[in-house]
Scaffold this motif. Structure first.
Motif, PDB file in Angstrom:
ATOM      1  N   VAL A  90       0.858  -1.181   0.000  1.00 13.88           N
ATOM      2  CA  VAL A  90       0.000   0.000   0.000  1.00 13.88           C
ATOM      3  C   VAL A  90       0.895   1.232   0.000  1.00 13.88           C
ATOM      4  CG1 VAL A  90      -1.898   1.176   1.163  1.00 13.88           C
ATOM      5  CG2 VAL A  90      -1.686  -1.315   1.348  1.00 13.88           C
ATOM      6  N   ASP A  91       0.635   2.125  -0.946  1.00 11.18           N
ATOM      7  CA  ASP A  91       1.430   3.329  -1.116  1.00 11.18           C
ATOM      8  C   ASP A  91       0.566   4.561  -0.856  1.00 11.18           C
ATOM      9  OD1 ASP A  91       3.580   4.922  -1.728  1.00 11.18           O
ATOM     10  OD2 ASP A  91       3.665   4.373  -3.845  1.00 11.18           O
ATOM     11  N   GLY A  92       1.202   5.627  -0.410  1.00 17.08           N
ATOM     12  CA  GLY A  92       0.513   6.879  -0.122  1.00 17.08           C
ATOM     13  C   GLY A  92       0.915   7.379   1.257  1.00 17.08           C
ATOM     14  N   ARG A  93       0.070   8.188   1.869  1.00 17.06           N
ATOM     15  CA  ARG A  93       0.316   8.625   3.248  1.00 17.06           C
ATOM     16  C   ARG A  93      -0.304   7.566   4.156  1.00 17.06           C
ATOM     17  NH1 ARG A  93      -2.918  13.045   4.800  1.00 17.06           N
ATOM     18  NH2 ARG A  93      -2.368  13.911   2.792  1.00 17.06           N
TER      19      ARG A  93
ATOM     20  N   GLN B  71       1.746   5.830   6.766  1.00 12.85           N
ATOM     21  CA  GLN B  71       2.474   5.602   8.018  1.00 12.85           C
ATOM     22  C   GLN B  71       2.248   6.805   8.936  1.00 12.85           C
ATOM     23  OE1 GLN B  71       6.494   4.193   7.835  1.00 12.85           O
ATOM     24  NE2 GLN B  71       6.045   2.701   6.241  1.00 12.85           N
ATOM     25  N   GLY B  72       2.068   6.519  10.229  1.00 12.69           N
ATOM     26  CA  GLY B  72       1.841   7.575  11.201  1.00 12.69           C
ATOM     27  C   GLY B  72       0.412   8.095  11.218  1.00 12.69           C
ATOM     28  N   VAL B  73      -0.516   7.341  10.613  1.00 15.46           N
ATOM     29  CA  VAL B  73      -1.919   7.769  10.529  1.00 15.46           C
ATOM     30  C   VAL B  73      -2.886   6.698  11.037  1.00 15.46           C
ATOM     31  CG1 VAL B  73      -1.545   9.430   8.657  1.00 15.46           C
ATOM     32  CG2 VAL B  73      -2.023   7.036   8.099  1.00 15.46           C
ATOM     33  N   GLY B  74      -2.374   5.692  11.760  1.00 18.13           N
ATOM     34  CA  GLY B  74      -3.223   4.631  12.293  1.00 18.13           C
ATOM     35  C   GLY B  74      -3.560   3.538  11.295  1.00 18.13           C
TER      36      GLY B  74
ATOM     37  N   TRP C  74      -0.924 -10.615   8.424  1.00 22.87           N
ATOM     38  CA  TRP C  74      -0.176  -9.598   9.146  1.00 22.87           C
ATOM     39  C   TRP C  74      -0.062  -8.316   8.333  1.00 22.87           C
ATOM     40  CZ3 TRP C  74       3.944  -8.359   6.156  1.00 22.87           C
ATOM     41  CH2 TRP C  74       4.487  -9.355   5.340  1.00 22.87           C
ATOM     42  N   VAL C  75       0.303  -7.248   9.039  1.00 27.08           N
ATOM     43  CA  VAL C  75       0.569  -5.945   8.420  1.00 27.08           C
ATOM     44  C   VAL C  75       1.821  -5.368   9.061  1.00 27.08           C
ATOM     45  CG1 VAL C  75      -0.947  -4.729  10.054  1.00 27.08           C
ATOM     46  CG2 VAL C  75      -0.405  -3.663   7.854  1.00 27.08           C
ATOM     47  N   ARG C  76       2.625  -4.647   8.262  1.00 26.27           N
ATOM     48  CA  ARG C  76       3.814  -3.989   8.822  1.00 26.27           C
ATOM     49  C   ARG C  76       4.186  -2.781   7.976  1.00 26.27           C
ATOM     50  NH1 ARG C  76       8.907  -7.933   7.324  1.00 26.27           N
ATOM     51  NH2 ARG C  76       8.673  -7.796   5.079  1.00 26.27           N
ATOM     52  N   ASN C  77       4.862  -1.831   8.619  1.00 23.53           N
ATOM     53  CA  ASN C  77       5.442  -0.698   7.908  1.00 23.53           C
ATOM     54  C   ASN C  77       6.722  -1.149   7.231  1.00 23.53           C
ATOM     55  OD1 ASN C  77       3.473   1.105   8.743  1.00 23.53           O
ATOM     56  ND2 ASN C  77       4.703   1.980  10.382  1.00 23.53           N
ATOM     57  N   ARG C  78       6.993  -0.558   6.070  1.00 21.52           N
ATOM     58  CA  ARG C  78       8.245  -0.818   5.375  1.00 21.52           C
ATOM     59  C   ARG C  78       9.138   0.411   5.481  1.00 21.52           C
ATOM     60  NH1 ARG C  78       7.486  -3.882  -0.174  1.00 21.52           N
ATOM     61  NH2 ARG C  78       8.449  -1.948  -0.880  1.00 21.52           N
ATOM     62  N   ASP C  79      10.417   0.242   5.239  1.00 21.27           N
ATOM     63  CA  ASP C  79      11.369   1.344   5.306  1.00 21.27           C
ATOM     64  C   ASP C  79      11.130   2.393   4.219  1.00 21.27           C
ATOM     65  OD1 ASP C  79      12.604   0.203   7.499  1.00 21.27           O
ATOM     66  OD2 ASP C  79      14.174  -0.762   6.315  1.00 21.27           O
ATOM     67  N   ASP C  80      10.435   2.027   3.137  1.00 27.38           N
ATOM     68  CA  ASP C  80      10.194   2.961   2.029  1.00 27.38           C
ATOM     69  C   ASP C  80       8.888   3.739   2.192  1.00 27.38           C
ATOM     70  OD1 ASP C  80       8.332   0.974   1.522  1.00 27.38           O
ATOM     71  OD2 ASP C  80       9.137   0.431  -0.440  1.00 27.38           O
TER      72      ASP C  80
ATOM     73  N   VAL D 112      -0.131  -7.211  13.889  1.00 24.71           N
ATOM     74  CA  VAL D 112       0.752  -6.144  13.453  1.00 24.71           C
ATOM     75  C   VAL D 112       2.176  -6.597  13.719  1.00 24.71           C
ATOM     76  CG1 VAL D 112       1.467  -3.753  13.819  1.00 24.71           C
ATOM     77  CG2 VAL D 112      -0.966  -4.358  13.949  1.00 24.71           C
ATOM     78  N   LYS D 113       3.006  -6.561  12.682  1.00 20.46           N
ATOM     79  CA  LYS D 113       4.428  -6.876  12.849  1.00 20.46           C
ATOM     80  C   LYS D 113       5.185  -5.565  13.049  1.00 20.46           C
ATOM     81  CE  LYS D 113       5.389 -11.028  10.131  1.00 20.46           C
ATOM     82  NZ  LYS D 113       6.185 -11.504   8.990  1.00 20.46           N
ATOM     83  N   TYR D 114       6.130  -5.581  13.963  1.00 18.47           N
ATOM     84  CA  TYR D 114       6.903  -4.374  14.252  1.00 18.47           C
ATOM     85  C   TYR D 114       8.353  -4.488  13.804  1.00 18.47           C
ATOM     86  CZ  TYR D 114       2.869  -2.927  16.903  1.00 18.47           C
ATOM     87  OH  TYR D 114       1.593  -2.570  17.252  1.00 18.47           O
ATOM     88  N   SER D 115       8.649  -5.442  12.936  1.00 17.32           N
ATOM     89  CA  SER D 115      10.038  -5.569  12.459  1.00 17.32           C
ATOM     90  C   SER D 115      10.077  -5.599  10.957  1.00 17.32           C
ATOM     91  CB  SER D 115      10.671  -6.848  12.998  1.00 17.32           C
ATOM     92  OG  SER D 115       9.932  -7.978  12.594  1.00 17.32           O
TER      93      SER D 115
END
Length: 93
Positions: A9-12, A14-17, A34-40, A90-93
Motif C-alpha cells: 500500500v502506497d501513499g500517506r 504511516q503515522g496515521v493509524g 499480518w501488516v507492517r510498515n516498510r522502510d520505504d 501487526v508486525k513491528y520488524s
C-alpha cells in the motif's frame, strides 16, 4: 474458496493509524495474516481468507482509516501457497 494475497500500500499510510485500521478490518472480514510498515514509507500486508472476504478487505484498505491517510495505490498479488496463520497481527520488524 480461500484466497491468499500479498499487498503493498502506497501513499500517506504511516503515522496515521493505518496498521491498527488494517488489523480491525481484517478481524471484521475474518482475514488471517499480518501488516507492517516498510522502510520505504509503504505498508505491506499478507492476508488470507475466503475470496469474498478478501475482496471486501481490499476495498476497505483502499479507503484508508481517516482523512489524515491517503492511499494512492494498492498492489495486490495472489500467493499460491497457504499462509498457515490463524489470526491477524501487526508486525513491528
Amino acid at each position: 474458496m480461500k484466497k491468499h494475497v500479498h499487498m503493498i500500500v502506497d501513499g500517506r499510510v504511516q503515522g496515521v493509524g493505518f496498521r491498527h485500521y488494517t488489523q480491525l478490518k481484517a478481524m471484521e472480514c475474518s482475514i488471517n495474516g499480518w501488516v507492517r510498515n516498510r522502510d520505504d514509507q509503504k505498508v505491506e500486508i499478507d492476508a488470507e481468507g475466503e475470496e469474498s472476504n478478501i475482496q471486501k478487505f481490499i476495498e476497505e484498505i483502499k479507503k484508508g482509516p481517516s482523512p489524515f491517510a491517503s492511499v494512492s495505490n494498492v498492489e495486490v498479488k495472489v500467493v499460491n501457497t497457504p499462509s498457515h496463520t490463524h489470526s491477524f497481527r501487526v508486525k513491528y520488524s
